[in-house]
Write a protein that holds these residues in place. Structure first.
Motif, mmCIF file in Angstrom:
data_model
loop_
_atom_site.group_PDB
_atom_site.id
_atom_site.type_symbol
_atom_site.label_atom_id
_atom_site.label_comp_id
_atom_site.label_asym_id
_atom_site.label_seq_id
_atom_site.Cartn_x
_atom_site.Cartn_y
_atom_site.Cartn_z
ATOM 1 N N LEU A 142 26.414 0.957 32.003
ATOM 2 C CA LEU A 142 27.707 1.502 32.436
ATOM 3 C C LEU A 142 28.324 0.707 33.596
ATOM 4 C CD1 LEU A 142 29.836 3.543 31.810
ATOM 5 C CD2 LEU A 142 28.570 5.276 33.085
ATOM 6 N N TYR A 195 29.825 -2.394 32.036
ATOM 7 C CA TYR A 195 31.054 -2.085 31.304
ATOM 8 C C TYR A 195 32.214 -1.799 32.267
ATOM 9 C CZ TYR A 195 28.523 -1.645 26.829
ATOM 10 O OH TYR A 195 27.790 -1.884 25.693
ATOM 11 N N ARG A 196 31.911 -1.080 33.339
ATOM 12 C CA ARG A 196 32.977 -0.782 34.321
ATOM 13 C C ARG A 196 33.480 -2.074 34.966
ATOM 14 N NH1 ARG A 196 29.634 4.022 37.041
ATOM 15 N NH2 ARG A 196 30.291 5.796 35.760
ATOM 16 N N ARG A 231 35.593 -3.790 32.532
ATOM 17 C CA ARG A 231 36.903 -3.133 32.403
ATOM 18 C C ARG A 231 37.830 -3.580 33.538
ATOM 19 N NH1 ARG A 231 36.735 2.880 33.971
ATOM 20 N NH2 ARG A 231 36.270 1.734 35.887
ATOM 21 N N ASP A 232 37.303 -3.604 34.753
ATOM 22 C CA ASP A 232 38.123 -4.008 35.902
ATOM 23 C C ASP A 232 38.541 -5.476 35.777
ATOM 24 O OD1 ASP A 232 37.660 -1.465 36.730
ATOM 25 O OD2 ASP A 232 36.139 -1.985 38.246
ATOM 26 N N SER A 264 38.504 -0.280 28.256
ATOM 27 C CA SER A 264 38.631 1.102 28.740
ATOM 28 C C SER A 264 38.033 2.080 27.741
ATOM 29 C CB SER A 264 40.104 1.447 28.969
ATOM 30 O OG SER A 264 40.610 0.687 30.031
ATOM 31 N N VAL A 277 34.231 2.007 28.069
ATOM 32 C CA VAL A 277 33.752 2.743 29.250
ATOM 33 C C VAL A 277 33.885 4.241 29.004
ATOM 34 C CG1 VAL A 277 34.204 3.225 31.692
ATOM 35 C CG2 VAL A 277 34.250 0.868 30.858
ATOM 36 N N GLU A 278 35.016 4.618 28.429
ATOM 37 C CA GLU A 278 35.270 6.036 28.164
ATOM 38 C C GLU A 278 34.201 6.618 27.223
ATOM 39 O OE1 GLU A 278 37.304 7.882 29.599
ATOM 40 O OE2 GLU A 278 37.338 9.686 28.342
ATOM 41 N N GLU A 281 31.152 7.195 29.540
ATOM 42 C CA GLU A 281 31.257 8.046 30.733
ATOM 43 C C GLU A 281 30.860 9.493 30.420
ATOM 44 O OE1 GLU A 281 31.662 7.288 33.719
ATOM 45 O OE2 GLU A 281 32.982 5.532 33.950
#
Lengths: 400, 475
Positions: A50, A53-54, A57-58, A211, A214-215, A218
């Motif tokens: 995670l 992945y975050r 994403r950023d 996104s 990540v979603e 999460e």
């Protein structure tokens, strides 16, 4: 004798009751293999996957901004900023390549939604197809572009769009954009303008997919993290902790087939190459960041194997699990960690890019291959054996 | 001399003694149904395509290299035929033709690729072979219904005993195969396998206790060695059969072993008294056979045909007793070198994981590596990695391919690392030997390196992790 038998008969229900109570409470609860394996899964999910992945994403969001700026200005400095943003995003994604299970994984695997291919489809790449879409301006319609094959709308297409210096195209003369003269009619300036605009559209798609990924993980979203950590305890995806552990270990095999054989072995002239070297087989042909990609893969492998980043005392990885299984497994954990470190060292020791090294002295790249093989040999043998893991894509098959 | 003749005569009498056909008729029915079910399962799992259609390369059995895979439609046709034939066997419809055709088709499919070898498929082949010889369609079959003259209430005792032998030998040799230090002293590979199954309901939390692996190893060993004598003795038979059912149910639950548990549970019924099905449904089954002609004639002295038959069956029995022992002629650890491993009933006794990379040296000195995945799917690759004869076969194929591409006589070497029962990986074959020049055959393979010494991996039950515990990286 009868008295004894009678006592035995009376003791039997009590013994059975004690057995049931003990089993319901687990033989210890927090100890044992199933809780230990779930601890690894939870740590891999929360501390390795995670966060990666975050971070991606950023980085993808920054890339989207940078490509938009460049498309608007077409300035050289903005192109460089977009290239830097691509490299930064790719650094994160190359770690994620080792995390292809769950939503990022193939649909044939538990929880698989094939999200990886939407972000990066290598080795399925086609610069010629990208050129065809450039002429067709498919990128002007986001929905249309999203429906195109993966090799024209991911990070690999972006690399071509951002790093290809020439304004020629990658298609043979017989392909329509050349045969009809459509490409030649564009002119250099228009090619560069369209590529910049196309890159902006692709970066937007990639950012959206990042996104989504990540979603899907999460806890507040699709909660794949919960499905992974709760394997064998009501997880909707994994019936047992072993199933989940197998899915995670399958993803680690990327280091063998893709990294060792395709990204290093073939270009270095070791495997499937009968020349001295085959640099045309390198992964990053335009940005020439193949070495950095291999480093990213090793980082991803280390993150998953170690259950999180170095220095995180709470992380619990495969190495920690092995250490708790006794001296034989502990020795394997030490061997694998040493092999990973050696692979980092060899890769870092290559001067310049892989391209440069292959042109001057390919031996350091070959040393990288040998070092990565040191990791994968252990992965494919004793590691799989001690944890009773199955090779990926082996599929269900009977034994005896 | 007279005494020997008298003993032979008595033995002949015993072998010809009329036994109720009911048990063997049920054997036929269950065997047919099980095979039909196995084919359905193969289709459901998508194995026809994965095992026989997708691979570009198939490993051959030595001496059967001529067996070639049919086209895709042919493979599907073979499995369709197997399904129909299995049902024909079950209902006894054109039984003789059906069982012979089933044996041919099943054996042909098995010979297509060595990586599909399973002990229980071999057992199916042997049972089908024996069923070709036995007129087990003389009761409770369409054939017997259509042709009253065929009907019989009894069959000679030797037929029941032959099937008992065939079922019993699996257990006996499977037990013998467990009589080694890995299994009996270290509880491996069961320890590895059970530790991965601790999510199992109720008993799961105990499965990774070292004593559990050892206890279950010994239980399996004793089960396999003792189950046949216990099934033979009437007083222990029902209990032994219950244990057998429990044993196979447990192994079927824990391990993916397909129809093996069902095959053994159903075929072991042959140890019950030959008339057991009639006692299960008294009256009804008896009435159905009232018109039976009782075709077994009074026992006469054996003629030349009977003698030849006895000799053939005796040779078969001896062969079945000797073949599993051939591994000992090779010396070393059969679980490592695999010579004599197949057809020896060494069932689920090793955990082997390996990796193989081939190095090809061209006549001009150039070298390149070839990974097996260029030829094999993952399942084949996993099977091949631990089996020297398959490593050799693929080396030959690679050499052939280079030769066909005009590179001339190439040398092919293999870097094969294998972990046996959790031991540290060790080289399986000599990496200096040019496998392209090594002929395949039954002679001891000198190019296979000795098994690594020392005990298998010892695994302990993971204790709770201490917060912030230092790792092996000295974090």
């Amino acid at each position: 004798m009868r008295v004894i038998a009678g006592a035995g008969a009376r003791a039997l229900p009590a013994t059975l009751f004690a057995f049931l109570v003990a089993s319901c409470s687990g033989s210890g609860g927090e100890d044992g293999n199933a809780p230990a394996r779930r601890a690894v899964l939870a740590s891999v999910g929360a501390r390795a996957v995670l966060p990666t992945y975050r971070a991606f994403r950023d980085a993808a969001s920054s890339l989207q901004g940078a490509t938009a700026t460049h498309a608007a200005s077409l300035e050289g400095a903005d192109l460089q900023a977009a290239r830097d943003a691509w490299a930064a995003a790719m650094e994160e994604w190359q770690k994620a390549e080792l995390m292809q299970f769950g939503p990022a994984g193939p649909r044939t695997t538990p929880g698989g939604e094939e999200m990886r291919a939407d972000i990066y489809s290598w080795p399925t790449v086609s610069p010629c197809r990208v050129d065809i879409e450039t002429v067709a301006e498919t990128y002007e319609d986001e929905a249309l572009l999203a429906a195109e094959p993966v090799d024209v709308r991911g990070l690999d297409a972006l690399e071509y769009l951002l790093f290809q210096e020439e304004t020629t195209n990658a298609c043979p003369l017989t392909v329509d954009i050349n045969a009809s003269g459509a490409w030649a009619d564009l002119g250099d300036e228009e090619v560069l303008r369209r590529r910049a605009r196309y890159a902006e559209a692709v970066a937007a798609l990639v950012a959206a997919k990042a996104s989504d990924l990540v979603e899907a993980w999460e806890p507040s979203g699709g909660d794949f993290l919960g499905a992974l950590a709760g394997a064998g305890e009501g997880s909707p995806v994994y019936a047992t902790s072993q199933d989940a552990l197998n899915a995670v270990s399958d993803a680690l095999w990327y280091l063998d087939t893709e990294t060792k054989d395709m990204k290093v072995g073939q270009p270095a002239g070791i495997a499937n190459c009968l020349q001295e070297t085959c640099p045309e087989a390198l992964e990053s042909k335009f940005a020439r960041r193949s070495k950095e990609h291999v480093v990213g893969n090793l980082q991803g492998f280390a993150l998953v194997f170690r259950g999180g980043p170095d220095g995180d005392p709470e992380s619990e990885g495969f190495d920690g699990l092995l250490m708790r299984l006794g001296s034989d497994a502990e020795a394997l954990a030490a061997d694998m960690n040493a092999a990973i470190d050696a692979a980092f060292l060899e890769t870092g020791g290559v001067e310049g890019s892989f391209y440069d090294a292959l042109a001057s002295d390919p031996q350091p790249v070959r040393d990288v291959h040998a070092a990565v093989k040191g990791v994968t040999d252990l992965l494919k043998t004793q590691f799989m054996a001690l944890l009773d893991l199955e090779a990926p894509q082996r599929g269900a098959a009977d034994n005896d | 001399m007279d005494r020997a003749r008298s003993m032979t005569g008595r033995l002949w009498q015993r072998l010809q003694e009329p036994y109720d056909i009911a048990s063997l008729a049920v054997f036929r029915i269950l065997f047919g149904l099980l095979m039909a079910g196995a084919v359905v399962r193969y289709v459901q799992m998508g194995w026809i395509r994965r095992f026989y259609v997708e691979p570009d390369f198939h490993f051959k059995y030595w001496g059967f290299e001529w067996v070639q895979a049919p086209p895709t439609w042919g493979v599907h046709l073979l499995f369709a035929a197997m399904f129909v034939l299995a049902l024909c066997i079950a209902v006894g419809f054109f039984y003789r033709a059906a069982i012979v055709a089933f044996l041919v088709v099943f054996t042909y499919v098995e010979l297509l690729d060595v990586t599909n070898y399973l002990n229980h498929y071999y057992q199916v082949t042997l049972l089908a072979l024996l069923l070709c010889l036995l007129p087990v369609h003389r009761a409770w079959s369409v054939d017997a219904w259509r042709r009253p003259a065929l009907r019989a209430r009894t069959l000679p005792a030797w037929m029941t005993w032959l099937l008992r032998f065939q079922v019993g030998i699996v257990y006996f040799y499977a037990g013998l195969a467990k009589a080694g230090p890995d299994w009996l002293v270290h509880g491996q590979p069961l320890g590895i396998w059970l530790a991965a199954r601790t999510d199992t309901w109720l008993i799961g939390p105990w499965l990774d206790e070292p004593w559990a692996a050892l206890a279950m190893s010994w239980a399996g060993f004793l089960h396999d060695l003792l189950i046949v004598p216990l099934l033979m003795w009437g007083r222990t038979r029902p209990f032994a059969y219950a244990v057998l059912v429990g044993f196979h149910a447990a192994t079927g639950y824990f391990f993916q072993i397909g129809v093996f548990p069902f095959l053994m549970i159903t075929t072991a019924l042959v140890f019950f008294s030959p008339g057991w099905p009639r006692r299960l449904w008294p009256g009804r089954l008896d009435r159905a056979e009232e018109s039976s002609s009782g075709r077994v004639a009074a026992v006469a002295s054996p003629g030349w045909r009977a003698r030849a038959g006895v000799a053939a069956i005796g040779a078969y029995v001896v062969l079945q007793l000797v073949v599993p022992l051939r591994a000992h002629a090779y010396g070393g650890d059969v679980l490592w070198h695999e010579q004599g491993m197949r057809w020896s009933w060494r069932v689920m006794v090793r955990e082997k994981q390996g990796t193989v990379t081939y190095s090809v040296r061209l006549p001009d000195g150039r070298e390149t590596q070839v990974t097996p995945c260029k030829y094999l799917n993952r399942r084949q690759e996993r099977e091949m990695a631990g089996q020297p004869d398959q490593i050799l076969q693929l080396a030959h194929r690679i050499a052939d391919d280079f030769r066909a591409q005009g590179y001339g006589e190439v040398e092919v070497r293999a870097d094969a690392l294998v972990s046996l029962n959790g031991r540290r990986p060790a080289p399986l074959v000599d990496p200096n030997v040019d496998l392209a020049s090594v002929p395949d055959g039954l002679a001891p393979a000198q190019w296979v390196l000795p098994a690594p010494g020392g005990p298998p991996a010892a695994l302990r039950r993971p204790a709770p992790r201490l917060a912030g515990a230092e790792g092996v990286r000295g974090r």
